[in-house]
Design an enzyme around this catalytic site. Sequence first.
Site, PDB file in Angstrom:
ATOM      1  N   GLY A 184      23.063   4.889  -2.739  1.00 56.26           N
ATOM      2  CA  GLY A 184      22.442   4.800  -4.061  1.00 56.26           C
ATOM      3  C   GLY A 184      22.046   3.377  -4.401  1.00 56.26           C
ATOM      4  CG  ASP A 204       7.603  -0.036   1.119  1.00 56.31           C
ATOM      5  OD1 ASP A 204       8.103  -1.116   0.780  1.00 56.31           O
ATOM      6  OD2 ASP A 204       7.108   0.165   2.244  1.00 56.31           O
ATOM      7  CB  SER A 242      -1.012  -0.009   1.151  1.00 56.49           C
ATOM      8  OG  SER A 242      -0.390  -0.156   2.397  1.00 56.49           O
TER       9      SER A 242
HETATM   10  O1  KDG Z   1       8.356  -1.304   4.127  1.00 55.23           O
HETATM   11  C1  KDG Z   1       7.589  -0.844   5.195  1.00 55.23           C
HETATM   12  C2  KDG Z   1       6.800  -1.989   5.707  1.00 55.23           C
HETATM   13  O2  KDG Z   1       7.681  -2.904   6.269  1.00 55.23           O
HETATM   14  C3  KDG Z   1       5.825  -1.595   6.750  1.00 55.23           C
HETATM   15  O3  KDG Z   1       4.897  -0.693   6.235  1.00 55.23           O
HETATM   16  C4  KDG Z   1       5.102  -2.748   7.349  1.00 55.23           C
HETATM   17  O4  KDG Z   1       4.415  -3.982   5.464  1.00 55.23           O
HETATM   18  C5  KDG Z   1       4.987  -3.941   6.505  1.00 55.23           C
HETATM   19  C6  KDG Z   1       5.650  -5.138   6.964  1.00 55.23           C
HETATM   20  O5  KDG Z   1       5.086  -6.184   6.733  1.00 55.23           O
HETATM   21  O6  KDG Z   1       6.711  -5.063   7.550  1.00 55.23           O
END
Ligand code: KDG
Length: 315
Positions: free
Chosen positions: A230, A257, A37
């Site tokens: 990077g 993400d 999401s």
């Molecule tokens: O990348 C961020 C996610 O780790 C966090 O939003 C929570 O989706 C999640 C997870 O399962 O760790």
Amino acid sequence: MMAVITFGESMVLMDPERSGRLENVSRFEKRIAGAESNVSIALSRLGHRVSWISRLGKDPFGLGIYRGLRGEGVDVSGVIFDETRPTGLYFKERKAHGATGVYYYRAGSAASALTTADLNGETWQGAQILFVTGITPALSESCREAVFAAVDTARQQGMTVVFDPNYRGKLWGGKEARSVMRQIAAKADVVLPGVGEGVLMTGSEEPAAIAFALRSLGAKQVVVKLGPEGAWYATSEDEGKVQGFSVQQVDEVGAGDAFAAGYLSGMLDGLTVAESVKRACAMGALAVTGTGDYENLPDREELERFISGASEETR
Ligand code: KDG
């Protein structure tokens, strides 16, 4: 028509108001979190059409997530409200030395009951990209099946499959994760590991060697994230390093993400691999400058300003 389809678990995030051990923290801000999401929100803010599919508990948390994503312009028409299972929950812990810890309360959640049938793969005709992460197959057997079925459906429909391994050691063991993540990587067009995930999946330690090993499995493009340094990218035609952007880091959760969304956005806009990686690095950098997984993510104008180094007219 949607450009990107993704699915996975979104949770309510309880974000502590201050740093320190969680047992001593008493105030939290309620936010929305979940790798897929987060990517959806990031893409939508950049002007791309994205559909996020999941199961949410039929509870106030589930409704809050649904409305939050809809408000961000993400297509949530494929979301199912589960009458019997709750929305997952997780807490962040801001450690005094700057790292962020997480505590999950998601076993038996609505999203962990997601099945292949919930994805309605037959309706994806015309979408360009399927984005999946290694979090979903760690949630349950039915979620794992759904990931493999989705990847097969996407490939049959000529979509590009992008895989972010997103290894979460609190959800499953390294050995099992390695095997499943390698199987997904072998079927993916693009794989976006961090160095640690690359080491887990391939046994190699250098970014170039990780990329080579994942490409040997079958992936066409591999981009190894190097944090503030990077990223290293490799395709059949080209490979190289793209320098990261220097920022003041507040909270690193969500950077991967944002990176993925930047890369997908570059692909959708027809940028070269190197240009897409630069956009990805910029998104990752912007994500870490604030708390919350996605709140600090830019719209297109802000992103372009950040990449060009121009300053913003704020008043
Ligand atoms: O990348 C961020 C996610 O780790 C966090 O939003 C929570 O989706 C999640 C997870 O399962 O760790």
